[in-house]
Motif scaffolding. Structure first.
Motif, PDB file in Angstrom:
ATOM      1  N   LEU A 290      21.308  27.227  19.247  1.00  0.00           N
ATOM      2  CA  LEU A 290      20.318  27.956  20.040  1.00  0.00           C
ATOM      3  C   LEU A 290      18.903  27.789  19.481  1.00  0.00           C
ATOM      4  N   LYS A 291      17.976  27.676  20.391  1.00  0.00           N
ATOM      5  CA  LYS A 291      16.561  27.673  20.042  1.00  0.00           C
ATOM      6  C   LYS A 291      15.955  28.853  20.785  1.00  0.00           C
ATOM      7  N   LEU A 292      15.462  29.836  20.054  1.00  0.00           N
ATOM      8  CA  LEU A 292      14.959  31.061  20.662  1.00  0.00           C
ATOM      9  C   LEU A 292      13.487  30.963  21.067  1.00  0.00           C
ATOM     10  N   THR A 293      12.711  30.161  20.343  1.00  0.00           N
ATOM     11  CA  THR A 293      11.289  29.976  20.652  1.00  0.00           C
ATOM     12  C   THR A 293      10.931  28.512  20.429  1.00  0.00           C
ATOM     13  N   LYS A 294       9.716  28.159  20.807  1.00  0.00           N
ATOM     14  CA  LYS A 294       9.220  26.800  20.559  1.00  0.00           C
ATOM     15  C   LYS A 294       8.897  26.587  19.085  1.00  0.00           C
ATOM     16  N   VAL A 295       8.765  27.683  18.343  1.00  0.00           N
ATOM     17  CA  VAL A 295       8.366  27.587  16.939  1.00  0.00           C
ATOM     18  C   VAL A 295       9.451  28.131  15.990  1.00  0.00           C
ATOM     19  N   ASP A 296      10.694  27.955  16.359  1.00  0.00           N
ATOM     20  CA  ASP A 296      11.801  28.425  15.515  1.00  0.00           C
ATOM     21  C   ASP A 296      11.716  27.878  14.086  1.00  0.00           C
ATOM     22  N   ASP A 297      11.378  26.597  13.949  1.00  0.00           N
ATOM     23  CA  ASP A 297      11.317  25.994  12.607  1.00  0.00           C
ATOM     24  C   ASP A 297      10.277  26.706  11.747  1.00  0.00           C
ATOM     25  N   GLN A 298       9.118  26.972  12.319  1.00  0.00           N
ATOM     26  CA  GLN A 298       8.055  27.670  11.591  1.00  0.00           C
ATOM     27  C   GLN A 298       8.473  29.100  11.252  1.00  0.00           C
ATOM     28  N   ILE A 299       9.042  29.790  12.230  1.00  0.00           N
ATOM     29  CA  ILE A 299       9.482  31.178  11.999  1.00  0.00           C
ATOM     30  C   ILE A 299      10.511  31.215  10.877  1.00  0.00           C
ATOM     31  N   TYR A 300      11.497  30.327  10.946  1.00  0.00           N
ATOM     32  CA  TYR A 300      12.557  30.321   9.939  1.00  0.00           C
ATOM     33  C   TYR A 300      11.999  30.005   8.548  1.00  0.00           C
TER      34      TYR A 300
END
Length: 177
Positions: free
Chosen positions: A63-73
């Motif tokens: 799952l990808k919840l936002t366009k910026v998942d990598d940054q958030i994580y």
């Protein structure tokens, strides 16, 4: 997760339009209006229901919840590397020292994640459904950070696996000749 009695689905077209308009106005326009609080609560519940259905239907690791998942994580684990996310301690989210740590994390997503500071429901124990005892109210960016981490680190797989097991256990059918 069962649908709440009434809920958003019980709104007529005119009521839904009024609710949508009310939700588009700035918070300062309302104070503590109980009707607006109820609409926000229903919206948060609907979001929780959709999310739980999603992680029950799709392997959460993908799952990808936002366009910026990598940054958030990345930012979440940089700031909260030791935070236990499978079963959350409310004090790690709501105590004054926790709020002081969460505030700068959240604010870095202002303008990056839409509605980053909106209220959202979060499960304390990720192996369980949303219930009164297992739910806490957090900001949307806290939800995205914790749920993205739970998905990537495999904690939400238990919900998906349980849903798949339940689906595959079908009653046997007997064919009579």
């Amino acid at each position: 997760m069962a649908a709440a009695g009434g809920g958003l689905g019980a709104l007529g077209a005119g009521e839904a339009m009024a609710a949508a308009h009310a939700l588009s106005l700035p918070a300062e326009a309302y104070g503590n209006d109980p009707n607006i609080e109820m609409i926000w609560a229903m919206k948060a519940y609907q979001h929780a229901e959709v999310y739980f259905n999603l992680i029950s239907s799709v392997d959460p690791k993908f799952l990808k919840l936002t366009k910026v998942d990598d940054q958030i994580y990345a930012e979440f684990r940089k700031s909260f590397g030791d935070l236990r996310i499978d079963v959350l301690d409310p004090e790690e989210l709501k105590s004054e020292p926790a709020k002081a740590k969460w505030r700068p994390f959240c604010m870095q997503f202002d303008g990056v994640v839409e509605d980053f500071n909106y209220g959202t429901l979060l499960r304390l124990d990720c192996t369980k459904d949303y219930t009164e005892e297992n739910t806490i109210f957090v900001t949307r960016i806290q939800f995205f950070a914790i749920e993205t981490a739970r998905n990537r680190e495999g904690h939400n797989t238990a919900v998906y696996s349980h849903a798949m097991e339940t689906k595959s256990v079908a009653p046997e059918r007997r064919i009579s000749a």
